[in-house]
Design a protein around this motif. Sequence first.
Motif, mmCIF file in Angstrom:
data_model
loop_
_atom_site.group_PDB
_atom_site.id
_atom_site.type_symbol
_atom_site.label_atom_id
_atom_site.label_comp_id
_atom_site.label_asym_id
_atom_site.label_seq_id
_atom_site.Cartn_x
_atom_site.Cartn_y
_atom_site.Cartn_z
ATOM 1 N N GLY A 96 21.499 18.273 -8.846
ATOM 2 C CA GLY A 96 20.968 16.919 -8.901
ATOM 3 C C GLY A 96 20.683 16.322 -7.542
ATOM 4 O O GLY A 96 20.638 15.096 -7.401
ATOM 5 N N THR A 97 20.491 17.143 -6.534
ATOM 6 C CA THR A 97 20.256 16.660 -5.179
ATOM 7 C C THR A 97 19.366 17.648 -4.435
ATOM 8 O O THR A 97 19.398 18.855 -4.740
ATOM 9 N N PRO A 98 18.579 17.173 -3.460
ATOM 10 C CA PRO A 98 17.765 18.101 -2.674
ATOM 11 C C PRO A 98 18.552 18.833 -1.602
ATOM 12 O O PRO A 98 18.014 19.722 -0.942
ATOM 13 N N VAL A 105 9.932 10.707 0.958
ATOM 14 C CA VAL A 105 10.336 11.031 -0.401
ATOM 15 C C VAL A 105 10.959 12.421 -0.385
ATOM 16 O O VAL A 105 10.558 13.289 0.392
ATOM 17 N N VAL A 106 11.954 12.610 -1.235
ATOM 18 C CA VAL A 106 12.650 13.896 -1.302
ATOM 19 C C VAL A 106 12.842 14.262 -2.760
ATOM 20 O O VAL A 106 12.745 13.424 -3.664
ATOM 21 N N GLY A 107 13.152 15.514 -2.996
ATOM 22 C CA GLY A 107 13.421 15.953 -4.359
ATOM 23 C C GLY A 107 13.693 17.443 -4.421
ATOM 24 O O GLY A 107 13.712 18.137 -3.399
ATOM 25 N N ARG A 108 13.900 17.912 -5.610
ATOM 26 C CA ARG A 108 14.151 19.337 -5.856
ATOM 27 C C ARG A 108 13.503 19.709 -7.169
ATOM 28 O O ARG A 108 13.590 18.974 -8.156
ATOM 29 N N ILE A 109 12.806 20.851 -7.163
ATOM 30 C CA ILE A 109 12.186 21.357 -8.386
ATOM 31 C C ILE A 109 12.560 22.825 -8.536
ATOM 32 O O ILE A 109 12.399 23.620 -7.604
ATOM 33 N N ARG A 163 23.938 11.369 -1.377
ATOM 34 C CA ARG A 163 22.722 11.736 -2.103
ATOM 35 C C ARG A 163 21.463 11.269 -1.386
ATOM 36 O O ARG A 163 20.428 11.938 -1.406
ATOM 37 N N ASP A 164 21.526 10.095 -0.737
ATOM 38 C CA ASP A 164 20.332 9.553 -0.097
ATOM 39 C C ASP A 164 20.177 10.014 1.351
ATOM 40 O O ASP A 164 19.304 9.557 2.070
#
Length: 469
Positions: A119-121, A40-44, A433-434
Amino acid sequence: MVDHQETPAAAIDDFATWGPVLRLLLAEQRQRHADGPVRVVGRIGRGGWSLALKRRMPPPGRAAQVEDMQEEFDAVERVQGALADAGVDDVSFSATIQPNGKTVLRLMGPSPAVQPGLGTPHPGELLFVDGALPEPWRRLPEPAPEAVPAASVDVELLERTLRERLPDAIGATEEEIAAAEARLGIALPDELKTLYRVTRARWEDRVDDYEAAERECEAVGCELFDLDGLYVADASSRPCRWEFAAMEAVDTPPDSMVQGLVGSPGWIAFGDNGGGDRLAVDLTPGPRGHRGQIIMLSHEENAGARLVADSLTDLVLGRLGTDQPGRPDADQPSAVARVNAVSLKSVQAAAHPGLEVLSIGRWDGEPFSLAPVTGLPRLRTLTAYPGTLADPLEIAELTGLEFLELGPEDWRRLLDAGAVPRSLSAAAIDAPRDHDPLPIVAMANEILALWDRPQIIQTVIEGALAPLA
């Protein structure tokens, strides 16, 4: 276990801080994939986040409520609190979660030389030179020594009209006007001084009277700033990320009323139209403009302004100008060229001596050679969608580039050949993005190292999530 550099605060390194976010992402992935390790990936960031979570639809007939996403909000706020405590703005992450819950979490960021991705990590733009600006943001106005005020300027009529409309207004003193001029480093034109001698536009003078504020807006023709709110609308007042700013080109055709600029030291912003667009007195007009004309800077555009009135007198009296911006010669090719399936169909068609920006987008045909644009004197920006370049090493011949955006494979070719242009001030990696962000971060650090720039911090945290039922 920590790789590379230490993170600024222990709370960010605490697996428990990230547990709720990882749990939500794991549950989402388990709905889509069979058993096995899950990545899993993401950005905060402190101002927002990007997580691959499917939002629940509200019941029919009801709008979405905060409660519908409360679990996500709570999980994110836990991380945002840790970021705030550490003084960190933004962190991306990638985690591998085993079926038994064992988790390896990798945090990526921050670096003062890297902007967060949108909108991307993945990393956003890479900044190689502190304080460097794209060419349009460095452009200063052309001198206009022959420009004169419009014939409609009439300070006596202006003052009389304003005093009739605003009989109870409190005007600024000469000392207050002089202080504003000293702060701005520029003398205010007579019309603007006259306006503020009638009303200094301070909220406390209205005693919370909203109707008085509305009357002032109607009387002047805009929401007037007080003297402390006046500012010079130079290029720094319109900040823009390199990846967008580098795609702009500014120009002033010979019949323009307003110079085509991002900003000018001669644009004094004094009001707002109520929708976020700023009105300014223009002391550096275009070839056909008047000194002191009123222009509007759109909040939806990165550059340029349009004529509103020939003078402040005209604005107050409602004599608005006809906006007829100068148009470039129809036979003159554009400084910004886009080559893709729906625009220009070849690099050759884009090439001309005035070309500043070349953007190669999605293309189903044979990859393009950059030979037609080699040696062009003004070419400063190149963006190329992955797989569209026949030979990425041709980029080494583009010696004037300031900004370059390529896919990972093209960057790999340049890096392995030692052919990354050293003229660059900024760059970006165009990754799907993926795509796993870890190799993109590694590549970004490799590029940053060429300029001895701060690396993207990488931290590895190990922990365990309870297995899903």
